[in-house]
Design an enzyme around this catalytic site. Structure first.
Site, PDB file in Angstrom:
ATOM      1  N   GLN A 201     -37.919   9.963  29.095  1.00 27.73           N
ATOM      2  CA  GLN A 201     -37.146   9.042  28.050  1.00 27.73           C
ATOM      3  C   GLN A 201     -36.959  10.045  27.027  1.00 27.73           C
ATOM      4  O   GLN A 201     -37.716  10.409  26.005  1.00 27.73           O
ATOM      5  CB  GLN A 201     -37.547   7.768  27.690  1.00 27.73           C
ATOM      6  CG  GLN A 201     -38.094   6.747  28.757  1.00 27.73           C
ATOM      7  CD  GLN A 201     -36.850   6.446  29.544  1.00 27.73           C
ATOM      8  OE1 GLN A 201     -35.869   5.703  29.028  1.00 27.73           O
ATOM      9  NE2 GLN A 201     -36.681   6.934  30.598  1.00 27.73           N
ATOM     10  N   ALA A 242     -34.736  -2.936  24.749  1.00 31.41           N
ATOM     11  CA  ALA A 242     -34.969  -1.756  25.811  1.00 31.41           C
ATOM     12  C   ALA A 242     -34.255  -0.422  25.705  1.00 31.41           C
ATOM     13  O   ALA A 242     -33.396  -0.298  24.655  1.00 31.41           O
ATOM     14  CB  ALA A 242     -34.704  -2.239  27.210  1.00 31.41           C
ATOM     15  N   HIS A 243     -34.365   0.382  26.478  1.00 30.43           N
ATOM     16  CA  HIS A 243     -33.640   1.755  26.167  1.00 30.43           C
ATOM     17  C   HIS A 243     -32.007   1.958  26.216  1.00 30.43           C
ATOM     18  O   HIS A 243     -31.564   0.943  26.915  1.00 30.43           O
ATOM     19  CB  HIS A 243     -34.393   2.778  26.919  1.00 30.43           C
ATOM     20  CG  HIS A 243     -34.133   2.631  28.524  1.00 30.43           C
ATOM     21  ND1 HIS A 243     -34.593   3.057  29.636  1.00 30.43           N
ATOM     22  CD2 HIS A 243     -33.540   1.667  29.088  1.00 30.43           C
ATOM     23  CE1 HIS A 243     -34.597   2.946  30.573  1.00 30.43           C
ATOM     24  NE2 HIS A 243     -33.526   1.964  30.583  1.00 30.43           N
ATOM     25  N   ASN A 244     -31.547   2.465  25.125  1.00 31.92           N
ATOM     26  CA  ASN A 244     -30.271   2.822  24.871  1.00 31.92           C
ATOM     27  C   ASN A 244     -29.352   1.659  24.576  1.00 31.92           C
ATOM     28  O   ASN A 244     -28.243   1.616  24.787  1.00 31.92           O
ATOM     29  CB  ASN A 244     -29.490   3.119  26.098  1.00 31.92           C
ATOM     30  CG  ASN A 244     -30.319   4.736  26.722  1.00 31.92           C
ATOM     31  OD1 ASN A 244     -30.971   4.906  27.479  1.00 31.92           O
ATOM     32  ND2 ASN A 244     -29.736   5.547  25.942  1.00 31.92           N
TER      33      ASN A 244
END
Length: 344
Positions: A201, A242-244
């Site tokens: 990530q 969560a990511h993004n």
């Protein structure tokens, strides 16, 4: 203990002061309490008319209330168009919450090249790694970790045991409660014939100004681009971002809600507790979700949305569950009846 006069409080919140009994503009207020429990030297508030019965019996020195409630008030009143906002402002003025840290504790571990503004405080056993920039009046609570090359803006406070992973950016006047993790890896994996291959990530978490984050919340770093929390956002305890993910200005998320990867929540949205959002969807500005809503697709029209089922008695729930199993057969029977009717 700090105290302020009735007139000072009225001026602070923009209220009109209506004195009662022996009170004067200089009468001192030292704390807040509820209508039922407030006493001499304390101020309370009434923002919901269903609690009006408590107003008639209150022993508070003063009460913040709406103009429509003034005739019911037996004590000094601070009349405000929005009593709840007035309460919030007075609570800030009389706040007795201690600092997260005071000065640089001798057990703190701070890299030599850390850039620190004026009046920075770092608590016991906290770690601040190389390349970090801390603005004026930043407070890092005991046991917290700030990873390499992070930036934390002026007047931001991290309570004890907060973890901020490398390259994360936190703006000015932010508040992060204990045990929150900012910048941990997103849940990114590729499946190769049943074997999970980790995807590093490589993005960051970028948090704007005046953001407040509750305890034990996790905000994952982006996979390639950044996870972004805009100015003025408030996030409750035990929320997973969560990511993004991108959260727009002045939106609010209550406890135990989850937003899956790469989704976008617009500006001025509110999310009640236990809501879930699928990944890769977009929610327009001014969208509001009641508790336990499950959002599976993008929302393009602002408004109020719900999907959670309120609790009912177990007996009623069991009966409904039996009927639910029959829905498909009932739908088919209705369809057949409609066909028969159309032939007549």
């Amino acid at each position: 203990m700090q105290s302020l006069s009735l007139q000072q409080l009225a001026d602070l919140i923009g209220a009109s002061l209506h004195l009662s009994g022996n009170d004067s503009e200089d009468t001192q207020i030292h704390s807040m309490s509820t209508l039922a429990n407030a006493g001499i030297g304390q101020i309370s508030f009434l923002s919901n008319s269903k609690y009006r019965s408590q107003l008639s019996d209150t022993r508070a020195q003063a009460v913040i209330l709406h103009p429509d409630e003034l005739s019911h008030c037996p004590t000094t009143a601070l009349v405000h168009a929005n009593p709840y906002v007035g309460f919030a402002l007075v609570a800030q003025a009389l706040d007795t919450t201690p600092d997260a840290a005071t000065g640089i504790h001798p057990t703190a571990v701070i890299a030599e090249d850390v850039s620190m503004g004026e009046n920075v405080s770092v608590g016991a056993n906290a770690v601040v790694e190389t390349g970090v920039e801390l603005g004026d009046n930043v407070q890092i609570g005991a046991g917290s970790f700030v990873g390499k090359n992070c930036q934390i803006g002026r007047h931001t406070k991290l309570w004890a045991n907060v973890t901020v992973y490398h390259n994360s950016v936190i703006g000015e006047h932010c508040l992060v409660q204990s045990a929150t993790v900012i910048g941990s890896d997103g849940f990114g994996y590729a499946n190769d014939k049943g074997k999970w291959i980790k995807i590093p990530q490589l993005g960051r978490v970028v948090i704007g100004d005046r953001v407040e984050i509750g305890a034990s919340t996790t905000i994952d770093r982006g996979a390639l681009e950044d996870t972004v929390i805009a100015d003025g956002v408030i996030i409750d305890n035990q929320v997973q971002i969560a990511h993004n993910v991108e959260i727009g200005e002045n939106s609010a998320m209550a406890a135990c809600s989850v937003i899956a990867g790469s989704s976008k929540l617009g500006k001025n949205c509110s999310v009640a507790g236990l809501c879930g959002f699928n990944g890769h969807i977009e929610i327009c500005d001014n969208s509001h979700f009641t508790g336990m809503s499950m959002v599976t697709k993008s929302i393009t029209e602002p408004g109020l949305y719900s999907s959670g089922m309120p609790a009912i008695s177990n007996l009623e729930w069991r009966k409904n569950a039996v009927q639910l199993r029959k829905i498909s057969s009932i739908a088919q029977r209705v369809k057949d009846l409609e066909k028969q009717q159309s032939k007549k």
